[in-house]
Structures are given as C-alpha cells and as structure tokens.
Design an enzyme around this catalytic site. Structure first.
Site, PDB file in Angstrom:
ATOM      1  N   GLY A 160      -5.281  10.277   3.477  1.00 47.82           N
ATOM      2  CA  GLY A 160      -6.198  11.617   3.261  1.00 47.82           C
ATOM      3  C   GLY A 160      -5.296  12.386   2.040  1.00 47.82           C
ATOM      4  O   GLY A 160      -4.137  12.282   1.885  1.00 47.82           O
ATOM      5  N   CYS A 161      -6.052  13.542   1.833  1.00 52.22           N
ATOM      6  CA  CYS A 161      -5.510  14.475   0.686  1.00 52.22           C
ATOM      7  C   CYS A 161      -4.995  15.840   1.416  1.00 52.22           C
ATOM      8  O   CYS A 161      -5.683  16.070   2.406  1.00 52.22           O
ATOM      9  CB  CYS A 161      -6.459  14.750  -0.483  1.00 52.22           C
ATOM     10  SG  CYS A 161      -6.954  13.230  -1.166  1.00 52.22           S
ATOM     11  N   GLY A 162      -4.075  16.589   0.973  1.00 51.23           N
ATOM     12  CA  GLY A 162      -3.766  17.833   1.516  1.00 51.23           C
ATOM     13  C   GLY A 162      -3.054  17.581   2.975  1.00 51.23           C
ATOM     14  O   GLY A 162      -2.668  16.623   3.182  1.00 51.23           O
ATOM     15  N   GLY A 163      -3.188  18.747   3.560  1.00 51.46           N
ATOM     16  CA  GLY A 163      -2.718  19.033   4.817  1.00 51.46           C
ATOM     17  C   GLY A 163      -3.177  17.988   5.768  1.00 51.46           C
ATOM     18  O   GLY A 163      -2.400  17.436   6.825  1.00 51.46           O
ATOM     19  N   THR A 164      -4.549  17.461   5.660  1.00 48.39           N
ATOM     20  CA  THR A 164      -5.143  16.593   6.687  1.00 48.39           C
ATOM     21  C   THR A 164      -4.830  15.023   6.654  1.00 48.39           C
ATOM     22  O   THR A 164      -5.031  14.300   7.208  1.00 48.39           O
ATOM     23  CB  THR A 164      -6.729  16.841   6.540  1.00 48.39           C
ATOM     24  OG1 THR A 164      -7.306  16.571   5.301  1.00 48.39           O
ATOM     25  CG2 THR A 164      -7.111  18.161   7.104  1.00 48.39           C
TER      26      THR A 164
END
Length: 267
Positions: free
Chosen positions: A107-111
């Site tokens: 996934g991308c970012g914090g997730t």
C-alpha cells in the site's frame, strides 16, 4: 482551478487542460480527486498518517487503527473527532504500550503497514453468509454506479459491503486500502456488520484480504486480481476469495462454497 462540492465537502477540483494530438490542440475541463493529508491519533498519540479523499473520515480513522492492530472491536471506541487542520482523533479503551512491530505492505502512505501480530495470530471463525448471482449482480452494479466520482476523475477506488439484500455501506478514496478501511470502520462504528460480502475495485493483496478476514467478512470480491499472499491468507482464514468479479462471472480462488448458483452451492 475551481472546487466542486459534494454536500458540504469538496471532493474534486476542476482544471482546464490542453489536449494535444497530431491534429492540433484544444482545451478540456478535467475533474481531479482531492487528496488531503490526515494524521490519525489514538488517545492523543499520533499513530500514522495517510493521504485520503476527505469523506468518511470517522470511519477511516477507526478502520485505520483496526488495520494497524490497535483496536479490535467497535466497543473499544468511545469518541472520534475530525479536526479541520487534518487530524482524526480517536479515543478508545485501549492501552498504547509500545510501538507495534509492523510489516511494510504494497500500500501507499500510512495504510501500507500492518502489525506483525495481526498477520501471524490465529484467525477467529468468519461470519456465516452465502450469496447468489441475483444479489451479486445488484451488488456489483450498485457499487460501480452509486457514485459518479470514479467516472468523473478516474482517480478513486470504491468499496462496498452487501448484506441483508442491499448495499449496506459504500466508500471511495484515492487509495484502495483507504476505501476498505472506511468500510471496516463502518462495521466498527455499528453502521454495518461483518456478516456479508465486500467488493473492491482494487487488487487483493495480503493486507487487503487480511483486514477483511480479521474483522470476520466471509466473502471478499474484487474487480481485479489477488496476489499470492492474498490467496494464502484467504486459505488460512477460510475466506471466499473471488477476483475479476463481474455481474455474471466470478473467478473463485478459494472456498467457493459460499457462492450459490441456481440454488446449488458451488463446490
């Protein structure tokens, strides 16, 4: 560049582009999905952050913390505040003892992280549920056409939850993980239950399947493909994993028993 409103929340921007081809050029208006940074805090401690479509943010905060392994049930959640400065503050009856060991996912970012214990712990039994093609047709068609945001921007993923013969919850986001987290958050906040089928326009990688199975959803469907680890987790949990989902076709990678055709269970 101008903003387009959806209710009281701006979800798109209108931008004039120049379309160039061998025949010349022309101006054309395009709709851009708004991508906004939000941090997620649990009991005033920042846990992570993500770029999100600014709608369904309470659900996203709850689903995000579930996916990170900090919240296990909706009963633990006491209050959620969405702050204008880009912060989702969740207050829950849980202790934050130390940072969890996480695995970076696709996934991308914090997730794009899941806790190691969430991946390795044994699975609880999934909810008892089955679905036939009359409902599958309605489910997929409604999930794809409930909103025009995807068609307008070509930049968002959709995720829906079907139960009791209707589309119980539907969310969109610039990230496929975020859209799923919003549906999981809706379950945690009592707006739906896990006894149903989930459908996403995003691919079913390990973390996508894992979060759905952990909350107890028995049927996990996608418009696109699963990964090898997504399939492995479906096998471990016993979830029905269906890819390339269309109104009249499913490619079932695991546990077809919950899909009913002409009143007969697929085996």
């Amino acid at each position: 560049m101008s903003k387009k409103q959806s209710g009281s929340t701006a979800l798109t921007l209108t931008h004039t582009t120049t379309v160039v081809s061998p025949d010349g050029h022309r101006e054309q208006e395009e709709q851009l999905a708004i991508e906004t940074p939000y941090s997620i805090a649990l009991n005033d401690e920042t846990i992570g952050s993500s770029m999100v479509l600014p709608i369904g943010l309470e659900e996203f905060g709850a689903g995000f913390l579930f996916g990170q392994g900090y919240i296990k049930t909706g009963e633990e959640i006491k209050e959620i505040y969405v702050c204008p400065e880009g912060r989702i503050a969740v207050y829950a009856d849980v202790e934050i003892t130390e940072p969890k060991e996480v695995i970076i996912t696709s996934g991308c970012g914090g997730t794009g992280k899941i806790s190691k214990e969430m991946l390795e712990d044994a699975f609880e039994p999934l909810q008892d549920y089955s679905i036939g093609f009359p409902e599958i047709r309605s489910f997929i068609r409604q999930a794809l056409h409930t909103s025009t945001l995807g068609q307008d921007t070509h930049c968002v993923h959709g995720c829906g939850l079907w139960q009791n013969g209707r589309l119980q919850a539907f969310y969109e986001d610039v990230g496929r993980h975020n859209a799923v987290d919003k549906v999981l958050g809706a379950i945690l906040l009592g707006k739906a239950t896990a006894r149903g089928a989930i459908y996403t326009t995003g691919r079913l990688t390990s973390d996508m399947v894992l979060k759905c199975a952990r909350i107890g959803i028995p049927i996990i469907m996608s418009r696109t493909a699963p990964s090898s680890l997504g399939l492995a987790i479906a096998r471990r949990s016993g979830a029905t994993l269906a890819a390339y989902a269309r109104p009249d076709r499913l490619n079932i990678f695991n546990n077809p028993d919950r899909i009913i055709v002409d009143r007969q269970v697929v085996r």
